[in-house]
Design an enzyme around this catalytic site. Structure first.
Site, PDB file in Angstrom:
ATOM      1  N   LEU B 238       0.802  -1.223   0.000  1.00 40.82           N
ATOM      2  CA  LEU B 238       0.000   0.000   0.000  1.00 40.82           C
ATOM      3  C   LEU B 238       0.837   1.276   0.000  1.00 40.82           C
ATOM      4  O   LEU B 238       1.643   1.508   0.905  1.00 40.82           O
ATOM      5  CB  LEU B 238      -0.930   0.005   1.222  1.00 40.82           C
ATOM      6  CG  LEU B 238      -1.873   1.216   1.331  1.00 40.82           C
ATOM      7  CD1 LEU B 238      -2.770   1.365   0.120  1.00 40.82           C
ATOM      8  CD2 LEU B 238      -2.701   1.120   2.608  1.00 40.82           C
ATOM      9  N   HIS B 239       0.665   2.098  -1.023  1.00 37.15           N
ATOM     10  CA  HIS B 239       1.395   3.355  -1.095  1.00 37.15           C
ATOM     11  C   HIS B 239       0.681   4.356  -1.990  1.00 37.15           C
ATOM     12  O   HIS B 239      -0.044   3.979  -2.918  1.00 37.15           O
ATOM     13  CB  HIS B 239       2.813   3.123  -1.643  1.00 37.15           C
ATOM     14  CG  HIS B 239       2.842   2.665  -3.076  1.00 37.15           C
ATOM     15  ND1 HIS B 239       2.542   1.367  -3.447  1.00 37.15           N
ATOM     16  CD2 HIS B 239       3.129   3.335  -4.221  1.00 37.15           C
ATOM     17  CE1 HIS B 239       2.643   1.245  -4.772  1.00 37.15           C
ATOM     18  NE2 HIS B 239       2.998   2.419  -5.274  1.00 37.15           N
TER      19      HIS B 239
END
Lengths: 397, 434
Positions: B238-239
């Site tokens: 997740l980014h």
């Protein structure tokens, strides 16, 4: 806030003389004058018409930025267009929803115009005129009405219930206006974009014209003349440099920008903080090479170091003994970095001064001075690259 | 059959290697990374942001000083510091860039160094939700020097900054790291709860963090973006991404037409006059309201296996959502080979109008027409977009704010609740074909 108000009064009066206030007060229109070179791009003059229309007192408005009159329903895209026009130093006109002091929203035609210095082509002020849009009209009805004689009456006739049905709400709701006779602008559907009529546009043009006449006239009294168009022919980086004023004005630290493309790399921008630190006035440093900051006891090795870095287009930090205008000295933790424009080539060098030994006691929790210094490099790089990106489009590849 | 395409992935970290599936790496490293082998005792600056109550600018008299550009200065200063330390693969400011003449103002950059000529890896593009794979590259493997600071909400009501703070592994820190192959100056990655190793999927908490970052930076030229899997995210950890570019993006200049206003005051509009169809969200009484409507929309798309991209602009006041289908088209061989040759993978930045081009001839010949044509391929069809919109509106249970023309406003109260949402989540079939 105190010193900022002082700055404001100073800049306005120095340029136009103190008599300009009276002359501007005589104009009936609603308008504001801002100074993009002061941090925060504040309003430095607000007309009586403006204060009346918005419901504020002079003290509540001077020194504030125009965004305080925006609110939740103000179209963000329009706000962006104004911001870009300011950055690109051009005139523009847009319908905008603003809010009075009592929180009530209203539509107005906003016309903005830059005022240039005749001497060096920099933008000195922006003039903003606000003309309220009194009758809300859909653009399709506009053309119908404008062709008739007696605009006011026909506008009223056009706005019949059936004609004004709203197609935006395509979810099966009929949204005709309840009553035609009470055209209170408080009933306006503020979500619906609002077009100004020719009448309102004409009013705006006339107002701008009058204001600019006054400003031009009074600037002649002080000798620091202004004009409506940039009449100075700027070569090389010149155009870009002039435009940078507004973007760089955001940065509070002491720094200068030198032009890498001109012989002997003259200073083309100096921040307020730099002038304060060194004691010089702006016109005394612009056009000069930075070496005037060095003096009797400045170590020539540091000067040589700086020269080398510039030649190799490298960043560097040197601790160099510099001198203020009054010849007192200070140790300058100077950081220099090349700054490229959108073509990818070095266009400027930025020099950021930090007075060594000047510790900010209150802030253990603040950024390190080194980080602050480098953040100026970053901010300048972003500003230069962004501003020159459009110029790159027009040049031949 | 799994749908895949070959791509040379972007190198975002100096410690990223070509991960071949199935190969296990020996534990521990001596690389000063973000895993248990190196993390204990590590310290990073910590920026704790104030939870902003109001989204809108203050009306009327406020006798406060203008906000100090703290986060802005921290980001720029730390990024420039890494720049001077040589951590980036190239100086992005030395890459030529220009605005393509035309009405839209597409932005093109010539960047020959961003992609290495390595052998391409296979990416699965038919599933938006895929489980986290420890063997593949993830952000716990970056070097600590590539991480700029921790980014958390403040305990009390003001901004706090700790120049040296321990990394509290119990507290699940979120961090900001550099992208060593930057698209523009200041290109960073926001990695929410990095140690939890979350896969690339948006939830309310993570999206709110991203929105806070945009609001906190307070710089309209600092924008955040998100690519779902299947919409050109290459790392399933997740980014969000962000960078500075001081010129308007074409998408920001596109006009919009309001569809509805939710009961929390979020205005949702169609984007007009733009090659990619999508939605723009703005307004709202609080930042959190805006965040929830957008993240709920994303969750809906994820649940329906529809790839999408998100762009956060205007310091968190405007959010664009683009459902897309390009990767799948590519895998099915439906994309014009000419477009494929440019090797432009239309992720959020490209869709917003910022194109990074690898070949000089593409840069020289870049035209508004070409850019429009490429992006039009990315867009869902009109019918498809309508279907997607329906899904979204149903999912966010929004109620139309009725504008009573007599002057009084009748607001239908929202029945929006978590229970309602869960009920709806379960009722949709999986893949909706393009």
């Amino acid at each position: 806030m105190e010193s900022q108000l002082g700055l404001i009064e100073n800049s306005f009066d120095l340029r136009y003389s103190k008599w300009v206030h009276d002359a501007l007060d005589e104009l009936p229109d609603s308008f504001t004058i801002t100074d993009p070179c002061i941090h925060g791009h504040p309003i430095i003059f607000a007309s009586n018409g403006f204060l009346k229309m918005f419901g504020y007192s002079k003290n509540e408005v001077i020194g504030r930025n125009g965004r305080i009159f925006q609110g939740p329903e103000t179209d963000r895209r329009s706000v962006m267009e104004i911001r870009e026009a300011i950055r690109e130093e051009r005139a523009m006109e847009i319908s905008l929803l603003n809010y009075r002091k009592d929180g009530t929203p209203f539509w107005m035609l906003f016309r903005m115009c830059p005022v240039f210095s005749k001497e060096d082509g920099r933008v000195i002020n922006f003039v903003g005129v606000q003309v309220p849009i009194l009758r809300k009209m859909r653009s399709s009805e506009m053309t119908l009405c404008e062709n008739r004689v007696g605009i006011r009456e026909s506008m009223f006739k056009c706005c019949r219930r059936e004609v004004c049905s709203d197609s935006v709400f395509d979810l099966g709701h009929s949204s005709s206006l309840e009553s035609v006779s009470s055209y209170d602008d408080r009933e306006l559907e503020i979500n619906e974009p609002c077009q100004a009529s020719e009448l309102e546009k004409t009013k705006a043009t006339a107002a701008i014209s009058n204001i600019l006449s006054v400003l031009t006239h009074y600037s002649e009294l002080t000798g620091r003349m202004v004009c409506r168009k940039r009449c100075c022919f700027l070569t090389g980086n010149g155009q870009l440099t002039a435009s940078l004023n507004i973007s760089l004005g955001r940065i509070k630290q002491s720094f200068v920008l030198t032009d890498a493309l001109l012989a002997d790399m003259p200073i083309v921008y100096a921040s307020e903080a730099f002038l304060k630190l060194t004691g010089y006035a702006r016109h005394e440093v612009l056009g000069q090479n930075c070496r005037f900051l060095s003096g009797m006891n400045t170590d020539p090795t540091s000067q040589f170091q700086i020269k080398k870095c510039i030649q190799t287009e490298q960043a560097c930090t040197v601790r160099i003994l510099n001198y203020r205008k009054d010849r007192t000295s200070f140790w300058n933790l100077l950081h220099i970095s090349p700054v490229r424009n959108a073509s990818g080539k070095v266009a400027y060098f930025v020099g950021i001064q930090v007075e060594d030994g000047c510790k900010n006691e209150e802030d253990k929790r603040a950024l390190r001075p080194e980080t602050r210094q480098l953040s100026v490099v970053g901010a300048v790089k972003v500003a230069v690259r962004g501003l020159s990106i459009r110029a790159a489009a027009t040049s031949t590849s | 059959m799994m749908l895949k395409i070959k791509r040379v992935p972007t190198v975002v970290s100096n410690y990223q290697k070509q991960e071949v599936e199935g190969v296990r790496h020996a534990g521990g490293c001596g690389r000063n990374c973000f895993r248990s082998c190196c993390l204990p005792g590590a310290k990073l600056p910590l920026y704790a942001f104030k939870k902003v109550d109001k989204l809108v600018s203050e009306k009327g008299l406020v006798n406060k000083d203008p906000p100090v550009d703290f986060l802005d200065a921290l980001l720029l200063g730390e990024w420039e510091e890494r720049m001077q330390r040589g951590l980036f693969r190239y100086d992005v400011t030395a890459c030529e860039t220009k605005v393509i003449p035309g009405k839209c103002g597409f932005i093109a950059q010539l960047n020959e160094g961003r992609h290495l000529k390595k052998r391409p890896t296979e990416f699965r593009v038919d599933k938006v939700l895929q489980p986290f794979d420890e063997n593949k590259f993830n952000f716990t493997k970056v070097g600590q020097e590539e991480v700029l600071f921790q980014f958390e909400a403040s305990e009390d009501d003001k901004v706090q900054f700790f120049p040296i703070a321990p990394i509290d592994t119990e507290n699940s820190p979120s961090v900001v790291a550099i992208n060593v192959s930057p698209i523009e100056y200041g290109h960073v990655l926001l990695i929410p709860r990095i140690l939890e190793c979350l896969p690339q999927r948006i939830d309310r908490e993570s999206f709110l963090l991203a929105l806070y970052m945009a609001a906190e930076a307070g710089n309209p030229y600092f924008r955040l973006g998100y690519n779902s899997l299947g919409a050109f995210a290459t790392i399933n950890h997740l980014h969000f991404q962000a960078y500075y570019l001081a010129t308007p993006f074409p998408i920001e200049r596109a006009p919009s037409k309001k569809i509805i206003t939710t009961s929390h005051g979020i205005k949702i509009s169609d984007i007009l006059n733009y090659p990619v169809r999508g939605l723009v969200f703005e307004g709202g009484n609080t930042l959190e309201d805006l965040s929830n409507v957008v993240s709920d929309s994303c969750v809906c798309l994820q649940e329906n296996n529809i790839p999408y991209n998100i762009l956060i602009t205007d310091s968190g006041k405007r959010v664009f959502l683009f459902p897309q289908c390009y990767a799948e088209k590519q895998a099915l061989g439906e994309v014009n080979p000419e477009l494929l040759d440019t090797q432009v993978n239309p992720a959020v930045w490209e869709i917003s109008g910022h194109m990074v081009l690898k070949r000089k001839e593409d840069y020289e010949e870049a035209s508004e027409e070409n850019a429009w044509r490429l992006l039009a391929e990315v867009s869902l069809s009109e019918e498809r977009v309508e279907e997607v919109k329906e899904l979204i509106f149903e999912a966010i249970c929004c109620n139309i704010k009725e504008e009573d023309k007599a002057g009084t406003k009748a607001v239908v109260t929202s029945t929006e609740s978590n229970e309602d949402m869960d009920a709806i989540k379960g009722s949709h079939p999986a893949m909706v074909p393009v």
